[in-house]
Design a protein around this motif. Structure first.
Motif, short mmCIF file in Angstrom:
data_model
loop_
_atom_site.label_atom_id
_atom_site.label_comp_id
_atom_site.label_asym_id
_atom_site.label_seq_id
_atom_site.Cartn_x
_atom_site.Cartn_y
_atom_site.Cartn_z
N LYS A 294 -10.44 -4.59 -4.44
CA LYS A 294 -11.54 -3.69 -5.04
C LYS A 294 -10.96 -2.41 -4.67
N THR A 295 -10.59 -2.20 -3.15
CA THR A 295 -10.30 -0.88 -2.87
C THR A 295 -9.03 -0.31 -3.47
N ILE A 296 -7.97 -1.29 -3.75
CA ILE A 296 -6.65 -1.05 -4.47
C ILE A 296 -7.20 -0.43 -5.83
N GLU B 9 0.77 -1.21 -0.09
CA GLU B 9 -0.04 0.10 0.08
C GLU B 9 0.78 1.55 -0.09
N GLY C 196 -1.82 -8.11 -2.48
CA GLY C 196 -3.14 -7.94 -2.35
C GLY C 196 -3.79 -9.30 -2.15
N ASP C 197 -5.33 -9.15 -1.72
CA ASP C 197 -5.87 -10.48 -1.32
C ASP C 197 -7.32 -10.05 -1.59
N LEU D 201 -10.01 -9.52 -0.26
CA LEU D 201 -10.82 -8.68 0.29
C LEU D 201 -10.29 -7.19 0.25
N ASN D 202 -9.01 -7.00 -0.52
CA ASN D 202 -8.63 -5.65 -0.58
C ASN D 202 -8.66 -4.95 -2.06
N THR E 240 -14.06 -5.13 -9.48
CA THR E 240 -12.78 -4.31 -9.35
C THR E 240 -12.88 -3.33 -10.72
#
Length: 186
Positions: A45-47, A20, A39-40, A42-43, A82
């Motif tokens: 989409k946010t990335i 990040e 990433g995984d 869970l994150n 995403t």
């Protein structure tokens, strides 16, 4: 495809980010293309949203995402949930499935010896939009491949300074990808 090739030609430095903190630095730079190497499920989409909101092109190395498999359903999940515009993978079946779903698809290849060079020619997915070879400091091979591939050639790995960047581009690479933040600001 031509748009992606033009994007790479106009932006010969690609930020390859591993966390990040590096992503935030890349988003603050003039870099236009970002390879996400972390990433995984869970994150991601946010990335992808962060990259999209910064008007940059995000490409996800799907082999490195925790909780994502090499199956087409995983790529459909990424496509539907995403804003990543592309994927990177070393796996031919992932590249083919990604192209079917409309992703920019970059096939990553490790060049460690002459055997891997020959294997790459036999296993290259024709549909891929670009080939990323690692390490990127293989000037003779870059020159040879750039003359025969008819696709953008992205060189990554072990590139440590401006001289490496210039020599790699001079050898025929379309652009370079790097995790080295100093190069992002050259």
């Amino acid at each position: 495809m031509n748009n992606f090739k033009s994007l790479l030609e106009d932006n010969p430095i690609v930020a390859a980010v591993k966390d990040e903190k590096e992503l935030d630095l890349a988003l603050q730079s003039d870099i236009q293309v970002i390879f996400i190497l972390f990433g995984d499920i869970l994150n991601i989409k946010t990335i992808s949203e962060k990259i999209y909101k910064s008007n940059k092109t995000g490409i996800l190395h799907v082999d490195l995402v925790e909780g994502i498999s090499s199956k087409e359903v995983a790529l459909r999940f990424i496509k539907e949930n995403t804003r990543f515009e592309g994927i990177i993978s070393t796996k031919s079946q992932v590249i083919r499935a990604g192209k079917k779903l409309g992703f920019i698809a970059i096939q990553r290849v490790f060049m460690i010896d002459s055997l891997s060079k020959e294997n790459m020619k036999n296993h290259l997915v024709e549909e891929c939009d670009a080939v990323e070879i690692l390490p990127g400091l293989l000037f003779k091979i870059i020159k040879e491949l750039s003359l025969t591939l008819n696709k953008p050639l992205i060189a990554g790995g072990l590139i440590s300074d401006k001289e490496d960047v210039m020599e790699t581009l001079k050898s025929g690479a379309t652009c370079i990808s790097t995790t080295k933040k100093e190069i992002w600001y050259m």
